[in-house]
Design a protein around this motif. Structure first.
Motif, PDB file in Angstrom:
ATOM      1  N   HIS A  72       7.211   4.682  -8.167  1.00 20.59           N
ATOM      2  CA  HIS A  72       6.428   5.594  -7.326  1.00 20.59           C
ATOM      3  C   HIS A  72       4.948   5.234  -7.419  1.00 20.59           C
ATOM      4  CE1 HIS A  72       9.704   8.970  -7.667  1.00 20.59           C
ATOM      5  NE2 HIS A  72      10.197   7.808  -7.280  1.00 20.59           N
ATOM      6  N   CYS A  73       4.188   5.643  -6.419  1.00 19.95           N
ATOM      7  CA  CYS A  73       2.736   5.445  -6.421  1.00 19.95           C
ATOM      8  C   CYS A  73       2.146   6.199  -7.606  1.00 19.95           C
ATOM      9  CB  CYS A  73       2.148   5.964  -5.105  1.00 19.95           C
ATOM     10  SG  CYS A  73       0.351   6.080  -5.097  1.00 19.95           S
ATOM     11  N   SER A  74       1.379   5.508  -8.460  1.00 20.24           N
ATOM     12  CA  SER A  74       0.893   6.205  -9.652  1.00 20.24           C
ATOM     13  C   SER A  74      -0.276   7.135  -9.326  1.00 20.24           C
ATOM     14  CB  SER A  74       0.565   5.237 -10.791  1.00 20.24           C
ATOM     15  OG  SER A  74      -0.068   4.105 -10.331  1.00 20.24           O
ATOM     16  N   LYS A  75      -0.776   7.066  -8.123  1.00 23.41           N
ATOM     17  CA  LYS A  75      -1.857   7.995  -7.749  1.00 23.41           C
ATOM     18  C   LYS A  75      -1.301   9.310  -7.182  1.00 23.41           C
ATOM     19  CE  LYS A  75      -6.505   7.874  -6.055  1.00 23.41           C
ATOM     20  NZ  LYS A  75      -7.364   7.272  -5.012  1.00 23.41           N
ATOM     21  N   CYS A  76      -0.364   9.192  -6.210  1.00 20.64           N
ATOM     22  CA  CYS A  76       0.100  10.435  -5.559  1.00 20.64           C
ATOM     23  C   CYS A  76       1.574  10.741  -5.787  1.00 20.64           C
ATOM     24  CB  CYS A  76      -0.193  10.384  -4.059  1.00 20.64           C
ATOM     25  SG  CYS A  76       0.968   9.355  -3.133  1.00 20.64           S
ATOM     26  N   GLY A  77       2.290   9.800  -6.427  1.00 15.67           N
ATOM     27  CA  GLY A  77       3.704  10.071  -6.745  1.00 15.67           C
ATOM     28  C   GLY A  77       4.701   9.737  -5.647  1.00 15.67           C
ATOM     29  N   GLU A  78       4.216   9.193  -4.526  1.00  9.92           N
ATOM     30  CA  GLU A  78       5.111   8.842  -3.420  1.00  9.92           C
ATOM     31  C   GLU A  78       6.138   7.779  -3.863  1.00  9.92           C
ATOM     32  OE1 GLU A  78       5.521  10.069  -0.508  1.00  9.92           O
ATOM     33  OE2 GLU A  78       6.225   8.506   0.871  1.00  9.92           O
ATOM     34  N   ASP A  79       7.398   7.995  -3.487  1.00 12.48           N
ATOM     35  CA  ASP A  79       8.447   7.023  -3.777  1.00 12.48           C
ATOM     36  C   ASP A  79       8.240   5.786  -2.893  1.00 12.48           C
ATOM     37  OD1 ASP A  79      10.747   5.584  -4.166  1.00 12.48           O
ATOM     38  OD2 ASP A  79      12.126   7.253  -3.811  1.00 12.48           O
ATOM     39  N   TYR A  94       0.861  -1.195   0.000  1.00 13.36           N
ATOM     40  CA  TYR A  94       0.000   0.000   0.000  1.00 13.36           C
ATOM     41  C   TYR A  94       0.887   1.231   0.000  1.00 13.36           C
ATOM     42  CZ  TYR A  94      -3.690  -3.248   1.264  1.00 13.36           C
ATOM     43  OH  TYR A  94      -4.575  -4.297   1.247  1.00 13.36           O
ATOM     44  N   CYS A  95       0.443   2.262  -0.678  1.00 12.39           N
ATOM     45  CA  CYS A  95       1.183   3.519  -0.641  1.00 12.39           C
ATOM     46  C   CYS A  95       1.118   4.066   0.788  1.00 12.39           C
ATOM     47  CB  CYS A  95       0.568   4.521  -1.611  1.00 12.39           C
ATOM     48  SG  CYS A  95       1.280   6.167  -1.425  1.00 12.39           S
ATOM     49  N   PRO A  96       2.288   4.347   1.385  1.00 14.07           N
ATOM     50  CA  PRO A  96       2.251   4.846   2.764  1.00 14.07           C
ATOM     51  C   PRO A  96       1.616   6.235   2.875  1.00 14.07           C
ATOM     52  CG  PRO A  96       4.534   4.720   1.947  1.00 14.07           C
ATOM     53  CD  PRO A  96       3.648   4.172   0.866  1.00 14.07           C
ATOM     54  N   LYS A  97       1.548   6.955   1.760  1.00 12.46           N
ATOM     55  CA  LYS A  97       1.009   8.317   1.824  1.00 12.46           C
ATOM     56  C   LYS A  97      -0.505   8.355   1.568  1.00 12.46           C
ATOM     57  CE  LYS A  97       2.303  12.919   0.211  1.00 12.46           C
ATOM     58  NZ  LYS A  97       2.987  13.579  -0.917  1.00 12.46           N
ATOM     59  N   CYS A  98      -0.942   7.804   0.404  1.00 13.80           N
ATOM     60  CA  CYS A  98      -2.374   7.925   0.062  1.00 13.80           C
ATOM     61  C   CYS A  98      -3.144   6.616   0.260  1.00 13.80           C
ATOM     62  CB  CYS A  98      -2.537   8.435  -1.367  1.00 13.80           C
ATOM     63  SG  CYS A  98      -2.162   7.188  -2.627  1.00 13.80           S
ATOM     64  N   LYS A  99      -2.432   5.576   0.741  1.00 14.05           N
ATOM     65  CA  LYS A  99      -3.039   4.268   1.091  1.00 14.05           C
ATOM     66  C   LYS A  99      -3.602   3.475  -0.095  1.00 14.05           C
ATOM     67  CE  LYS A  99      -2.143   5.561   5.277  1.00 14.05           C
ATOM     68  NZ  LYS A  99      -0.809   5.219   5.763  1.00 14.05           N
TER      69      LYS A  99
HETATM   70 ZN   LIG Z   1       0.099   7.228  -3.090  1.00 17.96          ZN
END
Ligand SMILES: [Zn+2]
Length: 343
Positions: A331-338, A305-310
């Motif tokens: 990176h998360c393709s939704k919010c860009g988190e590495d 899971y993306c740690p930022k946007c879940k």
């Molecule tokens: Zn994300």
């Protein structure tokens, strides 16, 4: 037999092996602790160069490695012998084998043949696994050098007891360092593994993290096999999780895996599921971003899971991996988190 690359010549034709932290002093005609390095008239030789005990085309997730080319296959090779004597070893038949005798029975596979096999089977990489790869240093090195030329990734699944010299030697050609961090307790290592101290394993892992500054292709993942009554306390697990966060970074994947009774440790039951869920909670609470449960059928505790946007980025079911929301950069393709994923 091939002459070893890391050893020191001593008086009276004795030699000191420099491959692992045991640094065995070996007399003429004798072998080191791993039973795969023999002193012949003052020269040290490896008995297992190009000798495999097992060859499989495994999903990289099986190592376990979750953040490196997810869903890819790695040609996985193991040999005979080991520098550890884990009482619970799942591969004890090969790990405790006599490398001198087994050299006659193993499958011969040259580095070139290993690469050809990997390409023929569409493997994306090569993993040295099943027993300790450091004792197969000379072979690993030759295979990895060829692998890099062919654009295949390379992986060591290791117990973390190699010397700095060994790590310096392999680092330029190594992509994945998957290391076992079992406990900080010396008694754990003394009683279950026949190694005197726990600290050097953590120190060497830290050293690999430093090497990754120079060789940024190196990706690290850690595993802790949780053994009831031995390393299952909240205190122990918290200590390991904190150490990983501080020394390797919060985005380093940590695999907490279920123990099953094996070999000489059959009087301890398998790890209860709740201990593994608890370990994962501990890791997340401490601040690790990616903690996965292994060797247990779980619903979502082995997904990424993306740690930022879940967002659910990678879904795993057994060894089936579905990439849902990770871009080419990892990176998360939704919010860009590495996500610290190599795609
Ligand atoms: Zn994300």
């Amino acid at each position: 037999m091939k002459e070893a690359i890391l050893y020191e010549k001593l008086k009276n034709k004795n030699v000191r092996c420099q491959v692992c932290l045991r640094r065995c002093v070996i007399a003429p005609g004798k072998v080191g602790y791993c039973q795969t390095r023999i002193n012949k008239n003052g020269k040290l030789y490896t008995t297992i160069y190009g000798i495999a005990s097992a060859i499989h085309n495994d999903p990289i997730e099986k190592k376990p490695v979750f953040h490196y080319k997810p869903g890819s296959l790695a040609l996985s090779l193991g040999t005979f012998g080991c520098n550890f004597r884990c009482k619970f070893c799942q591969n004890w038949e090969i790990a405790w084998a006599d490398g001198v005798a087994e050299a006659k029975h193993g499958t011969k596979i040259s580095p070139k043949e290993a690469i050809e096999l990997a390409k023929r089977h569409q493997s994306a990489g090569i993993a040295i696994t099943y027993n300790e790869p450091a004792i197969w240093l000379e072979y690993s090195l030759d295979v990895f050098k060829l692998a890099k030329k062919e654009n295949l990734y390379t992986c060591w699944v290791t117990n973390g007891y190699a010397t700095k010299k060994t790590l310096d030697t392999i680092a330029p050609y190594l992509d994945i360092y998957r290391v076992d961090l079992k406990s900080f307790d010396d008694k754990f290592y003394q009683n279950l593994i026949n190694v005197p101290k726990a600290a050097p394993i953590f120190e060497m892992t830290k050293y690999v993290r430093q090497l990754a500054e120079k060789y940024p292709q190196i990706h690290i993942e850690c595993i802790t096999n949780i053994i009831p009554t031995w390393n299952d306390s909240d205190k122990t697990l918290k200590e390991i999780a904190k150490w990983i966060k501080k020394e390797l970074g919060p985005k380093t994947p940590w695999h907490v895996t279920r123990f099953f009774p094996y070999a000489k440790l059959t009087n301890v039951p398998p790890t209860p599921a709740e201990t593994l869920y608890q370990a994962r909670e501990i890791g997340l609470k401490v601040g690790l971003k990616f903690v996965y449960i292994g060797n247990l059928a779980v619903d979502e505790e082995d997904n990424t899971y993306c740690p930022k946007c879940k967002t659910l980025c990678i879904e795993r079911s057994g060894y089936a991996t579905r990439i849902l929301a990770v871009d080419k950069k990892g990176h998360c393709s939704k919010c860009g988190e590495d996500l610290n994923i190599v795609m």
